[in-house]
Design an enzyme around this catalytic site. Structure first.
Site, PDB file in Angstrom:
ATOM      1  N   LYS A 293      49.164  43.984  51.355  1.00 49.55           N
ATOM      2  CA  LYS A 293      50.493  43.859  50.756  1.00 49.55           C
ATOM      3  C   LYS A 293      51.827  44.070  51.738  1.00 49.55           C
ATOM      4  CE  LYS A 293      49.106  45.551  46.039  1.00 49.55           C
ATOM      5  NZ  LYS A 293      49.245  43.948  45.503  1.00 49.55           N
ATOM      6  N   ARG A 367      39.921  42.807  39.291  1.00 46.71           N
ATOM      7  CA  ARG A 367      38.780  41.792  38.808  1.00 46.71           C
ATOM      8  C   ARG A 367      37.474  42.078  39.108  1.00 46.71           C
ATOM      9  NH1 ARG A 367      42.048  36.547  40.415  1.00 46.71           N
ATOM     10  NH2 ARG A 367      43.867  37.936  40.481  1.00 46.71           N
TER      11      ARG A 367
HETATM   12  N1  BES Z   1      47.498  45.873  41.502  1.00 45.31           N
HETATM   13  C1  BES Z   1      48.041  44.493  41.594  1.00 45.31           C
HETATM   14  C2  BES Z   1      48.505  43.854  40.541  1.00 45.31           C
HETATM   15  C3  BES Z   1      49.943  44.329  40.591  1.00 45.31           C
HETATM   16  C4  BES Z   1      51.049  43.491  40.995  1.00 45.31           C
HETATM   17  C5  BES Z   1      50.018  45.717  39.365  1.00 45.31           C
HETATM   18  C6  BES Z   1      52.525  44.162  40.548  1.00 45.31           C
HETATM   19  C7  BES Z   1      51.425  46.019  39.514  1.00 45.31           C
HETATM   20  C8  BES Z   1      52.400  45.351  39.714  1.00 45.31           C
HETATM   21  C9  BES Z   1      46.687  43.233  41.770  1.00 45.31           C
HETATM   22  O1  BES Z   1      45.417  44.277  42.606  1.00 45.31           O
HETATM   23  C10 BES Z   1      46.984  42.353  42.838  1.00 45.31           C
HETATM   24  O2  BES Z   1      47.374  42.609  44.056  1.00 45.31           O
HETATM   25  N2  BES Z   1      46.903  41.131  42.419  1.00 45.31           N
HETATM   26  C11 BES Z   1      47.250  39.968  43.076  1.00 45.31           C
HETATM   27  C12 BES Z   1      46.338  39.045  42.835  1.00 45.31           C
HETATM   28  C13 BES Z   1      46.442  37.863  43.876  1.00 45.31           C
HETATM   29  C14 BES Z   1      46.105  38.146  45.269  1.00 45.31           C
HETATM   30  C15 BES Z   1      45.712  36.524  43.323  1.00 45.31           C
HETATM   31  C16 BES Z   1      48.768  39.662  42.611  1.00 45.31           C
HETATM   32  O3  BES Z   1      49.103  39.587  41.409  1.00 45.31           O
HETATM   33  O4  BES Z   1      49.406  38.971  43.600  1.00 45.31           O
HETATM   34 ZN    ZN Z   2      45.314  44.110  44.809  1.00 43.83          ZN
END
Ligand code: BES
Ligand code: ZN
Ligand code: ZN
Length: 514
Positions: A293, A367
């Site tokens: 990230k 997931r």
């Molecule tokens: N933990 C995150 C989702 C999240 C985003 C939680 C903002 C709280 C606030 C999750 O694991 C994630 O990173 N999801 C990605 C998925 C994508 C790579 C398909 C996302 O939502 O960007």
């Molecule tokens: Zn994530």
């Protein structure tokens, strides 16, 4: 906080601060507000009369006005608390007003607060719908307990502003109504304390709350509450062939935790009775892994275990409320880190169910852990499943921070969950996960891939992957990414972990109380 319910005339209560609620009965939204107290005591009405007539206090939701040495009352201070429009009044405004009252006392250093039980008989029927006394008592207890707790435990300059005692004073002559109030109040305390336990877990930084520590805290709670609890780690994941969960976990020096908490109703459940499975995403820190990230905002990802914390909190309440239904809580906890042992984009993992997943983005890890958690819950005998997860940023984009996402493969189960929302006061908005979306997660290499083909409909794409692992079991998926952390403090709730979903999950479980 020591919270109690007392039956007495609020005007005669000796207290540093008495809070009284008021509504605005103005008929249309452009009219000047007409604030009216939800109270029938003459001395209280007299003490508030001038300020109500002045127009200074409009009875908006979360609005407060403080009066000192109110004449005719035993209280040192009288706090008027607004509930907003009478027309739209529900128990949730009562919950928020109770939180507002307690939070208004904190900066003043007032340690003891009383709230006059709102009396809707103060208004004529045209203004306000009847709210059951038990529901109001419950909402007051919940709002006050949840509003009291600030998560500033790591600040050495913190001032202790805790409120020590809260008394809800009800001027209620009827014994049967008193009994209803007491039951609602007792229930509210259990629910609120569960929600606060969840919040305290979510607040912990990732270096303190590792998967192992989350396991310890779940085990300690279970022991105290009389729940069976097992905490497993790497060896068990391998035994169970949880390839997706392990793929996420293996990039961290911290071992994963698979936490299983079991509540059995007294005397056991009937043979074909439902068994509810509560499955939580417990990523104690989400760096994104190899698909790392951006640095900005990454510190927030300590709350990526809020789904797990909601389930652990809900189990605490269930242990005390003792519904006549078996409930199994399953938490999949790991840290999502990039290191030499981490899983990579392009990897193919084999889940416990045998289905394979092509990894396209290691940041879509929630997931993965849930796919094994949901399947495992089914093997434990769960007939109905609910999971909570801070699963997708896309859900936050879609719904903002007011509504959490709700997905289901079964309309009846979904309706059952939604019918509890009026009581819980939480907002969930249903989004689709119908089979026509399945194409979005099709992989050329494996049974499915862990992201959608495009970024569009990202919350649904994630739900579609989970759906692959629940089969025909009625299932609810709560995407709480936007609601688990309160970015802006409100008069009734401070900045920080919200404890979202705990109350609605408890309500859903209670609806199976055969
Ligand atoms: N933990 C995150 C989702 C999240 C985003 C939680 C903002 C709280 C606030 C999750 O694991 C994630 O990173 N999801 C990605 C998925 C994508 C790579 C398909 C996302 O939502 O960007
Ligand atoms: Zn994530
Ligand atoms: Zn995550």
């Amino acid at each position: 906080m020591d919270t109690k319910l007392l039956f007495q005339d609020a005007a005669t209560l000796n207290t540093p601060m008495l809070a009284v609620f008021a509504v605005d009965i103005a008929a249309n939204k452009d009219a000047d507000p007409i604030p009216v107290l939800l109270n029938t005591s003459d001395p209280i009405a007299k003490a508030a009369a001038n300020v109500l007539a002045s127009g200074d206090f409009k009875a908006g939701l979360g609005e407060t006005l403080l009066l000192h040495s109110p004449s005719g009352l035993k209280a040192v201070r009288l706090l008027l608390v607004g509930l907003g429009k009478a027309k739209t009044l529900s128990s949730d405004e009562m919950r928020k007003a109770a939180g507002t009252a307690v939070r208004a006392a904190k900066p003043l250093g007032v340690r003891d607060v009383a709230i006059a039980f709102p009396e809707d008989r103060a208004l004529s029927d045209e203004h306000v719908d009847d709210l059951p006394a038990a529901l109001i008592a419950r909402a007051l207890a919940e709002g006050a307990e949840v509003g009291e707790v600030d998560y500033d435990t790591y600040r050495s300059d913190r001032k202790d502003r805790s409120v020590h005692t809260l008394t809800i004073v009800a001027n209620e002559p009827e014994n049967n109504v008193r009994t209803d109030m007491q039951q609602g109040f007792d229930l509210g305390l259990v629910v609120a304390r569960a929600q606060n336990f969840t919040r305290s877990l979510v607040n912990e930084p990732g270096n303190v709350l590792t998967p192992t520590e989350l396991g310890r805290r779940a085990a300690a709670m279970s022991k105290e509450m009389g729940l069976a609890c097992e905490v497993h780690s790497t060896a068990k994941l391998n035994d169970l062939k949880m390839g997706a969960f392990w793929a996420v976990a293996k990039g961290s020096a911290e071992p994963p935790a698979l936490i299983v908490m079991t509540y059995e109703p007294e005397g056991g459940a009937a043979k074909d009775a439902p068994v509810l499975g509560l499955v939580g995403k417990g990523i104690t820190f989400d760096t994104g892994g190899i698909s790392i990230k951006p640095a900005e905002g990454m510190e927030k990802m300590k709350y990526d275990m809020a789904g797990a914390a909601a389930m652990i909190g809900a189990m605490q309440a269930i242990a005390q409320l003792k519904p006549k239904v078996k409930v199994i809580g399953v938490v999949c906890s790991a840290e999502n880190m990039p290191d030499g042992g981490a899983f990579k984009p392009g990897d193919v993992v084999t889940t416990m169910s045998g289905k394979t997943i092509e990894i396209v983005n290691t940041d879509a890890e929630g997931r993965l852990v849930l796919s094994d958690g949901l399947h495992y819950a089914r093997t434990l005998g769960c007939t109905h499943l609910i999971n909570a997860a801070t699963l997708t940023g896309a859900c936050v984009v879609a719904l903002g921070m007011l509504n959490a996402g709700l997905f289901s493969n079964d309309d009846a189960t979904c309706a059952q969950f939604e019918s509890g929302l009026k009581t819980s006061g939480e907002k969930f908005w249903r989004l689709p996960c119908t089979d026509d979306y399945k194409d979005q997660i099709k992989s050329q290499i494996a049974d499915m891939m862990n992201t959608g083909k495009t970024r569009y409909g990202g919350a649904t794409n994630a739900a579609m992957l989970l759906k692959e692992f629940v089969g025909d079991t009625p299932w609810l998926h709560l995407d709480i990414a936007g609601c688990a952390w309160n970015e802006e403090s409100k008069p009734w709730l401070p900045y920080g972990p919200s404890g979202i979903a705990v109350r609605s999950i408890i309500e859903w479980v209670r609806s199976y109380n055969a």
